[in-house]
Design a protein around this motif. Structure first.
Motif, PDB file in Angstrom:
ATOM      1  N   LEU A   1      13.677  -2.718 -19.868  1.00 23.86           N
ATOM      2  CA  LEU A   1      12.835  -3.610 -19.440  1.00 23.86           C
ATOM      3  C   LEU A   1      12.830  -3.766 -18.433  1.00 23.86           C
ATOM      4  CD1 LEU A   1      11.953  -5.222 -22.926  1.00 23.86           C
ATOM      5  CD2 LEU A   1      10.562  -3.290 -21.841  1.00 23.86           C
ATOM      6  N   THR A   2      14.359  -4.345 -18.086  1.00 26.16           N
ATOM      7  CA  THR A   2      15.339  -5.313 -16.665  1.00 26.16           C
ATOM      8  C   THR A   2      15.030  -4.620 -15.275  1.00 26.16           C
ATOM      9  OG1 THR A   2      16.541  -6.321 -17.418  1.00 26.16           O
ATOM     10  CG2 THR A   2      17.160  -6.639 -16.178  1.00 26.16           C
ATOM     11  N   VAL A   3      14.971  -3.331 -15.695  1.00 25.30           N
ATOM     12  CA  VAL A   3      14.847  -1.888 -14.864  1.00 25.30           C
ATOM     13  C   VAL A   3      13.503  -1.846 -14.825  1.00 25.30           C
ATOM     14  CG1 VAL A   3      15.154   0.134 -14.117  1.00 25.30           C
ATOM     15  CG2 VAL A   3      17.290  -1.220 -15.476  1.00 25.30           C
ATOM     16  N   ALA A   4      12.529  -1.462 -15.449  1.00 23.75           N
ATOM     17  CA  ALA A   4      11.825  -1.226 -15.424  1.00 23.75           C
ATOM     18  C   ALA A   4      10.165  -2.278 -15.037  1.00 23.75           C
ATOM     19  CB  ALA A   4      10.737  -0.816 -16.877  1.00 23.75           C
ATOM     20  N   ILE A   5      10.307  -3.543 -15.240  1.00 30.03           N
ATOM     21  CA  ILE A   5       9.694  -4.112 -14.743  1.00 30.03           C
ATOM     22  C   ILE A   5       9.223  -4.660 -13.640  1.00 30.03           C
ATOM     23  CG2 ILE A   5       9.680  -6.973 -15.135  1.00 30.03           C
ATOM     24  CD1 ILE A   5      10.399  -7.025 -17.868  1.00 30.03           C
ATOM     25  N   PRO A   6      11.077  -5.170 -12.881  1.00 27.81           N
ATOM     26  CA  PRO A   6      10.276  -4.992 -11.283  1.00 27.81           C
ATOM     27  C   PRO A   6      10.328  -3.296 -10.466  1.00 27.81           C
ATOM     28  CG  PRO A   6      13.073  -5.768 -11.876  1.00 27.81           C
ATOM     29  CD  PRO A   6      12.001  -4.645 -13.262  1.00 27.81           C
ATOM     30  N   ALA A   7      10.196  -2.528 -11.301  1.00 27.02           N
ATOM     31  CA  ALA A   7       9.696  -1.452 -10.754  1.00 27.02           C
ATOM     32  C   ALA A   7       8.342  -0.838 -10.777  1.00 27.02           C
ATOM     33  CB  ALA A   7      11.040   0.418 -11.733  1.00 27.02           C
ATOM     34  N   LEU A   8       7.806  -1.602 -11.598  1.00 33.44           N
ATOM     35  CA  LEU A   8       6.629  -1.246 -12.364  1.00 33.44           C
ATOM     36  C   LEU A   8       5.889  -2.025 -11.018  1.00 33.44           C
ATOM     37  CD1 LEU A   8       4.152  -0.957 -13.169  1.00 33.44           C
ATOM     38  CD2 LEU A   8       4.273  -2.568 -14.864  1.00 33.44           C
ATOM     39  N   ILE A   9       6.554  -3.939 -10.793  1.00 33.45           N
ATOM     40  CA  ILE A   9       5.940  -4.449 -10.135  1.00 33.45           C
ATOM     41  C   ILE A   9       6.518  -3.963  -8.007  1.00 33.45           C
ATOM     42  CG2 ILE A   9       5.808  -6.774  -8.582  1.00 33.45           C
ATOM     43  CD1 ILE A   9       7.603  -7.949 -11.529  1.00 33.45           C
ATOM     44  N   PHE A  10       7.650  -3.676  -8.065  1.00 33.86           N
ATOM     45  CA  PHE A  10       7.532  -2.669  -6.320  1.00 33.86           C
ATOM     46  C   PHE A  10       5.831  -1.771  -6.431  1.00 33.86           C
ATOM     47  CE2 PHE A  10      11.107  -4.966  -6.396  1.00 33.86           C
ATOM     48  CZ  PHE A  10      11.084  -5.534  -5.210  1.00 33.86           C
ATOM     49  N   HIS A  11       6.196  -1.057  -6.924  1.00 35.07           N
ATOM     50  CA  HIS A  11       5.886   0.796  -6.999  1.00 35.07           C
ATOM     51  C   HIS A  11       4.290   0.322  -6.667  1.00 35.07           C
ATOM     52  CE1 HIS A  11       3.008   3.954  -8.904  1.00 35.07           C
ATOM     53  NE2 HIS A  11       3.678   4.601  -8.298  1.00 35.07           N
ATOM     54  N   ARG A  12       2.727  -1.007  -7.514  1.00 36.69           N
ATOM     55  CA  ARG A  12       2.165  -0.949  -7.464  1.00 36.69           C
ATOM     56  C   ARG A  12       2.080  -2.101  -5.886  1.00 36.69           C
ATOM     57  NH1 ARG A  12      -0.280  -3.371 -12.894  1.00 36.69           N
ATOM     58  NH2 ARG A  12      -0.470  -1.242 -14.482  1.00 36.69           N
ATOM     59  N   TYR A  13       3.066  -2.581  -6.137  1.00 35.96           N
ATOM     60  CA  TYR A  13       3.162  -3.685  -4.630  1.00 35.96           C
ATOM     61  C   TYR A  13       3.315  -2.545  -3.471  1.00 35.96           C
ATOM     62  CZ  TYR A  13       5.221  -5.751  -0.256  1.00 35.96           C
ATOM     63  OH  TYR A  13       5.391  -6.240   0.737  1.00 35.96           O
ATOM     64  N   PHE A  14       3.616  -1.838  -3.437  1.00 31.86           N
ATOM     65  CA  PHE A  14       4.485  -0.577  -2.170  1.00 31.86           C
ATOM     66  C   PHE A  14       2.922   0.700  -2.048  1.00 31.86           C
ATOM     67  CE2 PHE A  14       9.119  -1.073  -2.551  1.00 31.86           C
ATOM     68  CZ  PHE A  14       9.113  -1.222  -1.642  1.00 31.86           C
ATOM     69  N   MET A  15       2.484   0.608  -3.593  1.00 35.89           N
ATOM     70  CA  MET A  15       1.170   1.424  -3.402  1.00 35.89           C
ATOM     71  C   MET A  15       0.229   0.217  -2.672  1.00 35.89           C
ATOM     72  SD  MET A  15       1.646   4.188  -4.052  1.00 35.89           S
ATOM     73  CE  MET A  15      -0.241   4.810  -4.820  1.00 35.89           C
ATOM     74  N   ARG A  16      -0.327  -0.985  -3.064  1.00 38.67           N
ATOM     75  CA  ARG A  16      -1.582  -1.493  -1.667  1.00 38.67           C
ATOM     76  C   ARG A  16      -1.088  -1.768  -0.280  1.00 38.67           C
ATOM     77  NH1 ARG A  16      -5.975  -2.946  -2.059  1.00 38.67           N
ATOM     78  NH2 ARG A  16      -6.033  -5.486  -0.934  1.00 38.67           N
ATOM     79  N   ARG A  17       0.579  -1.875  -0.493  1.00 43.28           N
ATOM     80  CA  ARG A  17       0.814  -2.120   1.304  1.00 43.28           C
ATOM     81  C   ARG A  17       0.351  -0.775   1.599  1.00 43.28           C
ATOM     82  NH1 ARG A  17       6.365  -4.282   2.447  1.00 43.28           N
ATOM     83  NH2 ARG A  17       5.852  -4.562   4.658  1.00 43.28           N
ATOM     84  N   VAL A  18       0.712   0.689   1.277  1.00 44.24           N
ATOM     85  CA  VAL A  18       0.031   1.926   1.775  1.00 44.24           C
ATOM     86  C   VAL A  18      -1.403   2.183   1.906  1.00 44.24           C
ATOM     87  CG1 VAL A  18       0.012   4.539   1.420  1.00 44.24           C
ATOM     88  CG2 VAL A  18       2.197   3.053   0.959  1.00 44.24           C
ATOM     89  N   ASP A  19      -2.313   1.061   0.763  1.00 44.57           N
ATOM     90  CA  ASP A  19      -3.717   1.432   1.057  1.00 44.57           C
ATOM     91  C   ASP A  19      -4.527   0.492   2.104  1.00 44.57           C
ATOM     92  OD1 ASP A  19      -3.831   3.295  -1.225  1.00 44.57           O
ATOM     93  OD2 ASP A  19      -4.262   1.574  -2.965  1.00 44.57           O
ATOM     94  N   GLU A  20      -3.518  -0.565   2.271  1.00 43.35           N
ATOM     95  CA  GLU A  20      -3.689  -1.402   3.498  1.00 43.35           C
ATOM     96  C   GLU A  20      -3.351  -0.489   4.908  1.00 43.35           C
ATOM     97  OE1 GLU A  20      -1.465  -4.525   3.230  1.00 43.35           O
ATOM     98  OE2 GLU A  20      -2.402  -5.734   1.208  1.00 43.35           O
ATOM     99  N   MET A  21      -2.485  -0.198   4.928  1.00 46.04           N
ATOM    100  CA  MET A  21      -1.969   1.245   6.056  1.00 46.04           C
ATOM    101  C   MET A  21      -3.161   1.274   6.355  1.00 46.04           C
ATOM    102  SD  MET A  21       1.702   0.769   5.648  1.00 46.04           S
ATOM    103  CE  MET A  21       3.056  -1.135   6.362  1.00 46.04           C
ATOM    104  N   VAL A  22      -3.380   2.303   4.870  1.00 46.96           N
ATOM    105  CA  VAL A  22      -4.759   3.519   5.866  1.00 46.96           C
ATOM    106  C   VAL A  22      -5.562   2.666   5.958  1.00 46.96           C
ATOM    107  CG1 VAL A  22      -5.971   5.430   4.228  1.00 46.96           C
ATOM    108  CG2 VAL A  22      -3.362   4.920   3.870  1.00 46.96           C
ATOM    109  N   VAL A  23      -6.346   1.540   5.387  1.00 45.46           N
ATOM    110  CA  VAL A  23      -7.534   0.989   5.994  1.00 45.46           C
ATOM    111  C   VAL A  23      -7.085   1.192   7.723  1.00 45.46           C
ATOM    112  CG1 VAL A  23      -9.308   0.001   5.573  1.00 45.46           C
ATOM    113  CG2 VAL A  23      -7.977   0.155   4.045  1.00 45.46           C
ATOM    114  N   THR A  24      -5.746   0.561   7.778  1.00 40.04           N
ATOM    115  CA  THR A  24      -6.020   0.052   9.313  1.00 40.04           C
ATOM    116  C   THR A  24      -6.231   1.266   9.663  1.00 40.04           C
ATOM    117  OG1 THR A  24      -4.663  -1.670   8.588  1.00 40.04           O
ATOM    118  CG2 THR A  24      -4.112  -0.399  10.867  1.00 40.04           C
ATOM    119  N   MET A  25      -6.014   2.735   9.859  1.00 38.51           N
ATOM    120  CA  MET A  25      -5.329   3.696  10.768  1.00 38.51           C
ATOM    121  C   MET A  25      -6.274   4.626  10.437  1.00 38.51           C
ATOM    122  SD  MET A  25      -1.821   5.447   9.342  1.00 38.51           S
ATOM    123  CE  MET A  25      -2.090   5.522   7.361  1.00 38.51           C
ATOM    124  N   GLU A  26      -7.631   4.523   9.401  1.00 37.65           N
ATOM    125  CA  GLU A  26      -8.890   4.991   9.456  1.00 37.65           C
ATOM    126  C   GLU A  26      -9.814   3.912  10.467  1.00 37.65           C
ATOM    127  OE1 GLU A  26     -11.448   4.092   5.489  1.00 37.65           O
ATOM    128  OE2 GLU A  26     -11.717   6.653   5.465  1.00 37.65           O
TER     129      GLU A  26
END
Length: 208
Positions: free
Chosen positions: A162-187
């Motif tokens: 759980l100690t590994v999974a929880i931060p990994a899940l948080i950062f995964h969602r954070y980076f996916m959101r960051r990519v989505d925002e950048m895609v909107v800017t580029m679009e």
């Protein structure tokens, strides 16, 4: 660290490997997914000044292409602008799909780590409880040291997973959101380019 690995059993080895891999991915993505690297404002503003003054040439297109992922998309559109709106739009979409793929690199493995490490922890828990019940079956409950070892193994692997999974899940969602925002800017910049080139929109350098 070794004090946790020993009582946790062999399941701690893949959990530890997942934690190292997840940390490496997080650090690499933080470095790669910087806005001033993906869509640097000064480069984009300079690009729009070139377009406004009709100073775009092959050398500057090459410079734009090498400047950033967004620069690659805009350069791909301009290189095919003479072939019409549809061809220009298609070239932008093709280049953008490659750019987005690169921006999402390593995020699938990070998401996989977030999913499998709790399962590894659960597997360690099951193995630890099997040892506990086997000890009770063959030796009774008199040997408390062996019983405690099995229970300790079960708890340590669960907590570690759980100690590994929880931060990994948080950062995964954070980076996916960051990519989505950048895609909107580029679009938005790509759509603006198509409209400007084909005379549907005036360039506002201040707002670029």
């Amino acid at each position: 660290m070794l004090e946790l690995l020993r009582p946790g059993g062999f399941i701690m080895i893949p959990i530890l490997a997942c934690s190292i891999l997840a940390l490496a991915i997080v650090l690499e993505r933080f470095w790669t997914l910087r806005l001033n690297r993906v869509a640097p404002t000064h480069v984009i503003n300079e690009f729009w000044r070139w377009v406004k003054k009709k100073e775009v040439n092959s050398h500057r297109l090459r410079t734009l292409q090498e400047s950033s992922p967004l620069g690659r998309i805009l350069a791909a559109g301009l290189m095919n602008a003479k072939h019409g709106r549809d061809v220009m739009r298609d070239s932008i979409e093709q280049e953008a799909s490659q750019v987005v793929h690169e921006l999402e690199r390593f995020l699938n493995p990070l998401g996989t780590i977030a999913q499998i490490t709790p399962l590894l922890g659960l597997l360690g828990t099951v193995i630890g409880m099997i040892k506990v019940f086997a000890e009770i079956q063959f030796g009774g409950i008199g040997n408390t040291e062996n019983l405690a070892g099995g229970i300790s193994e079960a708890l340590i692997t669960t907590a570690s997973g759980l100690t590994v999974a929880i931060p990994a899940l948080i950062f995964h969602r954070y980076f996916m959101r960051r990519v989505d925002e950048m895609v909107v800017t580029m679009e938005q910049e790509a759509i603006k380019l198509v409209e400007v080139v084909h005379g549907d929109r005036e360039i506002d350098i201040e707002g670029a």
